[in-house]
Design an enzyme around this catalytic site. Structure first.
Site, PDB file in Angstrom:
ATOM      1  NE  ARG A  92      32.484  49.814  31.906  1.00 21.99           N
ATOM      2  CZ  ARG A  92      31.805  50.853  31.392  1.00 21.99           C
ATOM      3  NH1 ARG A  92      30.645  51.221  31.903  1.00 21.99           N
ATOM      4  NH2 ARG A  92      32.273  51.509  30.355  1.00 21.99           N
ATOM      5  CG  ASP A 136      -3.351  48.677  41.158  1.00 18.84           C
ATOM      6  OD1 ASP A 136      -2.274  49.096  40.686  1.00 18.84           O
ATOM      7  OD2 ASP A 136      -3.623  47.468  41.283  1.00 18.84           O
TER       8      ASP A 136
END
Lengths: 307, 307, 307, 307, 307, 307
Positions: free
Chosen positions: B124, B242
C-alpha cells in the site's frame, strides 16, 4: 487554539500530527532565505484578511491554519524586546465556521489580522492545507449526501489510500465530511485481501487471526460468493465485497444475511458519486472509497485582503 | 538504486526527500504492531509480483517504491545471521520502465520478488506513492500534450500549490510528465502578487527587489493591463497574467511584446486541459497550473501476484 | 520576538531554521544532566546581564539569542504552578541594537534579566551563535566597505561554502553585513563549473539548461577568455571569472562588455580584504567570497553581569 | 568505512553525529530539486577525482566525506534493478591518508571514482566538511607544535566555544590536530566561572559541588591570586587562570605549586600561536583556546578530476 | 536480519520502531566523544563474544541487538576504502535462539564476532535492550504459564502502561512471552473508564461510540454489577472488571454470561503471578496486567568474551 | 513551568530531554485519530482532578507531567479565536509537592483543572511518566535510607543500565531519590571493565587513558585483589569492586586504604536493599546499583476526578 486533541466533535486531528505536517510544509517553503518577496513589504503594515470559499463544499483543516500562523509568529518571549509594541507579531485568527461546516461560494470562513508580511508568508501553506483537507471533506460529503438520500443507515468510509504523511489529517477531514474511518493502519485490524491468499486460505487466515490476535477485528475481502461462504463459516467479523457491481452486491448481501444476520457487509472498488446510491440501496452497511482521499480535488479557497 | 540525485534525465527527486517521505509513510502505516495481517502468512513463502498500470498515463515515483522496499528489508548486517539463507529478505526489484514512461492499461511497470509477507506490508505504501506521483505526471502530460500540439514552444509549469510534505516528489513528477518547475519556494525567487500590493506598489517592489536581492528572478503578477505596463517599466524579468481568458491573454502578450520583446509572459489561473490550448495559442511562454499537483487524481496502478 | 520570517530588512533567517539550530546546540551542551555547575547556584537569584561587544564589527544573530532563552524558559503553561511568582522564569530580553548594526568595543548590544542559573546555562550557546554570526557579518562588512569605497555599484556575495547546518543563519548574517546572497543551494540555479566540463561542453551545458530548466538563472564559471566567449555565445545569464588577478579580471570585463553589454560579471577565488578593491575597480558586478562564511573569525562579544 | 566509533586512535567522531550533520548538510544543499546543474551531465560518465591539499596542515573529517558519498549513493537494494550494472552507483573511496596526517600542498588525500554527476553533487558538502574540520585540526596543530617545542608536558585543549551543531566533529578534529578535549558540555564536569560568583562564593561552589555531584571534576576559573588561594583551600581539582599574561601565569603556577603540588593549572583567554609558547614555559599543565574551534580558517582542499 | 516487519511468528516489532529506539539509545551513550574507554583498545583486536542468559526466562529483543551493531558498523560503502580488509568492520551475529525462546541460566543466546572496540561500544546498549525486553517477555510468560495451567482458554494481555517511547518494542516482547496485545493506543479502540463517567453515562458513551466510530471495538470498564448490566444493555463488545477480587470476578462472569452469552469478559487491576490463576479460574476471557510492561525487572543477560 | 534546566535542587532533567520524550509518548498514544474515547465526552465539561499517591515512595517526574499537558494544550495563539472563552483550553496545574518529596498513600501530589477530554487524553502519558520516574526515585531512596543508617558518608549511584531513551529523565529521578549519578555515558569518563582486558592490561589501559584523555576520570573495575594492586599502582582515580560479597569488599577496602589513602572505592554487582547496608559498613565510598533504573517497579499513582 482548539487545544483538545479531538475537539469539534472529533473533526480535528491530533495536534502532534498537525505540528509536524505544518513544520515540514513551512520548511519546504521558506528555507533557507525565508520569504524574499515578503521581505520587500515595509515592516509596519498591518492588515486584515479573510479566508473566503470560492466553491461549495465542506470545511476542514482550520487547526492546520492556526498552527501555521503559530509557528511563524514564534515564541512568546518576544514582547519583552524593546519596541515590542511595534515589532511583536500580534496575529489574531477568528473563525466564522469550523471543520464540518458547509460552505457556499463567497462564504467568509474566518479572518486573520496582523503584519502583512507574516500573513503573506503564511498564505500559501495555510491555503494548501485548508483547500486540500476541505477538498477531502467535500468529496466525502458528496458521497455521504448521496448515500443518506438512498439508504440512511449506510455509511461511507475511507481507506488506507491516503496521501503519504497526511493520514491523520485526511482521516479527520473525512470525519468532517460526514464519513467514517476504516482501520488507521496495518497495525490495528486484520483485513485479508486477495494477495494474502497467495500464502494461506481464508479459513486458515481467520483461524490464525483468532489465535494470534484475539480481540482484533477480522474482515475478509471477497471477490466471489464461495469466498463469502468461506469467510462467514470461518467467523469473520465483517466481509468486504471487492469490485462487484450493485446487482452482485445486492445478491451478496442477501447471501450474507441468510447465513449470518449480524455480520456487516462492506463494499469497495472504484465507487463514484454516480454509483454510490445504487450500492447503498443494495443493502451494504459500509461503502469504502479510496478516491475521497487519493483523488479529491482541492476546494477552492482564497485569502482576500480586507478593504 | 538510482543513486544519482538527479538520474533519469532529472526525473528523480533527491534521495533525502524520498527517504523522509517513505519513513513517514511506513511509520503511519505500521506502528506500533506492524502488519498484523501479514503476520498470519507463513514465513517461508516467496512470490513474484508485478506493478501493472490499469490506466493510461505517465509513470513517476519508482525511486519511492525502491526506498519503500529498502526500508522494510532492513540493514545489510543480516545475512550473517544463522539461517540467513532462509530468513534474510532477498527482495529484488526489476523495472520495465522508469519515471517519464508512457503507460497503457495492462503495461507491466516492474516486478518485485521476495517474501510474500514483506511484499504485502510494502504494497500500500508503495502504491500510494507510485499512483499519486504518476497521477501528477499524468495530469501534467495531458496538459503538455495539448500545449505541444497547439504551440510547441510554450511550456507547462507547476506552482507552489503542492501537497504539504511532498513538494520535492511532486515537482519531480511534474518533470516526468513533461512539465517544468516554477520556483521551488518563497526563498528562491521573487513573485509579486496581488496581496503584496497591500504594502507597496509594483514599481516599489521591483526596485526594492533589485536593491536587496540582486541576481534573483523578479516576476510580477498582473490582473490588469496598466499593471503590465508598470511591471515592464519597472524592469520585471517576467510577467504573469492572472485569471485572464485566452483573448485577454493574447492582448496582453501583444502589449508586452510591443514594449519589451524579450520579457517572457506566463499565464495562470484555473486553466484546464480543455482551455490550455487556447492559452498556448495566445502566445504565452509559460502556463502554470496548480491543479497538476493539488488536484490530480491518482493513476490506477495495481500489484498483481504472479501466477 | 521578531515574528516575521524576514523582519529587520531581511536580516533574520527563517524562524524554523533558528529553532532547529538552537535545539541542536542546547542538546549538545546540556544532555543528559543539564548544567551541573548552574545547579549549584541558589534558586532565587535574579540578575541583569548585558551583551557587550569587545571588538568593532557588525551585529548578527539576535533572533538566535532570543530563541535560546525561549527554549530554555519553556512552555507557557508554567505560571499556573504554585509559587509560580517565584519559580516561573521571567526572562526579559531588551535589544539596544539589532542585526546589521555597527558595533564598537564596549557597546551594549542588549540586556537580559532573569534567574541567574538560567542565564548561565544559556550564556555559551547564545554567545557561540551571536559571536559566530556577527563574525560572518563583520567579515562581510569589511569587504563591503572596501568595495563601496572603490566601486559603489559592485556587490559582495557569499557562496555555498557555508558551515554545514548553518547555511540559513550564515546567509542572513551576510545580508546583515551588507552582502548579498548567491544561490542558496544546488537546487536553485545553474552554475557550470570546471568539473562539470568533464561531462559536457559549456555550449552543451547552457543549451541543456535552457531546455530542461527554463526560467532558471544560468551562470558559467570561466578560467580562460575563450570560455568567456563560449559562455556568452551560448547565452549564459552571468559569467564568473575564476581565479583571475585584478588585471585579468579587468580584461575579462572589457571582453564581456564588448560582446554582451548587459551580462553581469562575477569574480571569485581567494579574494581578500586587501585585494577586493582592485577587483571592484576592475568593473565586475559581483565579487563572491567563500571566506566570509567559511573562515570568518568570531566577533568577540561577552555577557557581563550588571552591578 | 571506519566502523569503530573511535577508530584511528580516537580521531573519528561517533558515526551517529556524522550521520546527522551530513544529512543536514545535504538537505540544505539539495532540496527540493536536487543538483540541477549535475542533471545536465550525461548519465553514463564515470570519473576519478582526487582530494588535493592546497595548503600545509593537518587532515580531519574523512569519515564525514565517506558518509556524504554513502548517503548520496543510497540503499543497497539497487543492484538488483535491471541494468544495475550501468545504473547502480559504484562509488569507491580510497584514502591515502586519514585524520591526523600532516598535509603539504599538492598532497593527494584520497581519490573517489564513480559517476561524475554524483561526485559533482557531493563535492561541496564533502569539501565544506573536510576543509572546515581540517582547518580546526590545523589550527590546533600550530599551537601544539609551538607548545611541544617550548614545554613538552603541556597540553593544548579545546573549549565549549564550538560551532553550534558541530561539537562532536570539531572535538574529534582537535584530537586529530594533537590537542585534547576539555569537558564536552555543561552536563559533564563543573567549571565555576566569574559569572557564577554572582550567586555564590568559590568556597560555597566547591562545597556544593562535592555534596551534589561527588566524583565529578571541579575546576575553578580565577582572575586573581586570592581566588586561587580560595579555590585551592576549597579543594578544587584544577584551577583555570583567566586572562593573565604569561608573567602572571608563571607567578600563579608558582603560587599553586607552593600550596598544592599536584593540582593541575590551566590557562585560558585570547592565547594565540604567537603567545602560546610563553604560556607553556610559564609551567601550566593545560592551555585551552577557543579560537581553534570558533575562529579556525578552513584548510584549502580541492577536488580535481583525474586527467 | 529479520527483514519482515513481523517475522518470527509476529514477535518482532516494526523495524522503523527499532531503528529510532536504537538511534536514541546510541546517541545518549556515545555523544559527543564516542566510547573513550574503547578508544584505548588496540585497533586490530578481533574477538568472539556470547550473549549468555544468567537467569531463566524468555528471550525478546534480538532484532534490537542486530540494529545496534548495524548502526555502529556503518554504511556499506566502506569496503572499497584502502586497507578495507583490515579496517572495515566485519561484525557477524549468529543467534542460537530467537524471540520467544525459553532460556535457562548459562544458555547461549547468540554470538557476535568482530572488532573488540566495536563490541565493547555496543555492549551496554545491546544488553539494555535485550535484558529489558526479555524481562517483559519473562514476566508475561510467568503469568501465561500460571493461567494456562489453570484455564487454558484464558489469555493474558498487556495495557497502555508501557514505558514511554518503547511501546512497539514492549508490545512485541509481550507477544514473545505468550501474551496478547490489548489496544495499541487511544486512537484504535474505545475503552470507557471510570474517569470518562465524569462527562457522560455508560449508555451515552456506547451509543455515541456506535454513532461516531462504527466498526470500532467498544469495551466498558465496570466497578460494579449495575455498571455491567448497563454496559451489556448498551451493547458493549466487551466488559472489563476493574479491581474485583477473584470471587467477585466469578460472580461478574456469571452475571455477564446470563445476559449475553458471547460477550467476552476481561479483568484488570493489580493482578499478580500469585493471584492470576484464581482470576483465570473465575472464567474470564482476558486478564490484562500493567505490571508486565511497567514493572518487569530485567532478565539478567551478559556478554562474555570467548576463550 | 520550572524553566531552569536544573531547578529544584538539580532534580529536574533538561527540558529538551523532557520535550522529546513527551512528544514520543504522545505520538505513540494518539496517532493517527487521537483519543477516540475522549471524543465522546461533551466539549464543555471542565473538571478538577488530583494526582494521588497510592503507595509510599518518592516523587519524580513533575516536569514531564507539565510538558504533557503543555503539548496537548497547544500554541498560545488560540485565545484569539472566536468563542475562545469556551474553546481555548485553560489547563492549570498546581503542585503540592515536587520532585524529591516523600509520599504516603493518599497524599495529594498536585491538581489539574481544565477540559475533561483533554485531561483524559493526557492521563495515561502523564501517569506512565510520573509513576515510572517516581518508581526509580523510590527504589533509589530505599537503598539510600538503608545506606545512610549504616554508613552516612557512603553514597548510592546509578549506572548506564538505564531504559533506552530515558537516561536523562531516570538520572534526574535517581537524584530526586537521594542518589548520585555515575558517568552519564561512554563519552564522559573512563571505566575499564573485564571485557576491555581482552585487548590490553589494566596498566596499559590507565597509561593510555592518561596519555589520550588527560583530565578525564579513570576508574578500574576489579574482580580480584591483584587487579586492585595493579589499578592502584597504575594510578587509577577510583576502583570498582565487581561482584564481591561484603566480606571481600571490606578486605578490598582495607587493601586499597593501605596503599592509597585517598582513592575512593566503589562496589557494584547485584546489590539489593537487603545487602546494601553490609556493603556500606564495609567502608566503600560508592555503591552503584543498576536495578534502581532497570528493574524499579512503578510507584502507584492515580488521577482522581474531584467531587
Amino acid at each position: 487554539m482548539g487545544g483538545s486533541d479531538l475537539g469539534a466533535g472529533g473533526f480535528h486531528p491530533p495536534l502532534a500530527a498537525v505540528r509536524s505536517v505544518v513544520a515540514a510544509a513551512l520548511a519546504e517553503d521558506l528555507l533557507p532565505m525565508g520569504d524574499i518577496t515578503a521581505s520587500l513589504v515595509p515592516a509596519g503594515v498591518e492588515v486584515r484578511a479573510a479566508f473566503i470559499a470560492r466553491q461549495s463544499g465542506v470545511l476542514a483543516g482550520t487547526l492546520s491554519v492556526e498552527e501555521t500562523f503559530a509557528q511563524l509568529a514564534g515564541s512568546p518571549l518576544g514582547p519583552s524586546a524593546p519596541g515590542a509594541g511595534a515589532d511583536a507579531p500580534s496575529v489574531r485568527l477568528e473563525w466564522s465556521c469550523r471543520d464540518g461546516a458547509r460552505l457556499e461560494p463567497g462564504c467568509v470562513i474566518g479572518t486573520v489580522s496582523g503584519p502583512l508580511s507574516l500573513i503573506l508568508t503564511a498564505e500559501r501553506t495555510a491555503l494548501n492545507l485548508l483547500s486540500h483537507l476541505s477538498g477531502v471533506a467535500s468529496a466525502t460529503r458528496r458521497l455521504v449526501d448521496a448515500v443518506e438520500a438512498a439508504a440512511p443507515g449506510c455509511r461511507v468510509r475511507d481507506t488506507r489510500k491516503t496521501t503519504p504523511g497526511l493520514r491523520a489529517l485526511e482521516k479527520a477531514a473525512v470525519r468532517a465530511g460526514g464519513g467514517f474511518n476504516h482501520r488507521a493502519n496495518l497495525s490495528e485490524a486484520i483485513l485479508v485481501k486477495d494477495n494474502h491468499l497467495g500464502g494461506l486460505s481464508i479459513t486458515e487466515a481467520v483461524a490464525s487471526a483468532r489465535a494470534q490476535w484475539p480481540g482484533r477485528h477480522v474482515e475478509v475481502e471477497c471477490d466471489r460468493f464461495d469466498q463469502l461462504d468461506e469467510a462467514l463459516a470461518a467467523g469473520a467479523d465483517m466481509v468486504m465485497l471487492d469490485n462487484m457491481d450493485p446487482g452482485q452486491a445486492a445478491q451478496a448481501v442477501e447471501r450474507v444475511r441468510s447465513r449470518s444476520h449480524s455480520t456487516p457487509v462492506e463494499v469497495s472498488g472504484r465507487i463514484t458519486v454516480e454509483t454510490v446510491a445504487a450500492y447503498a440501496r443494495a443493502g451494504v452497511d459500509f461503502i469504502s472509497v479510496g478516491a475521497i482521499t487519493h483523488s479529491a480535488p482541492v476546494l477552492d479557497i482564497g485569502l482576500d485582503l480586507a478593504g
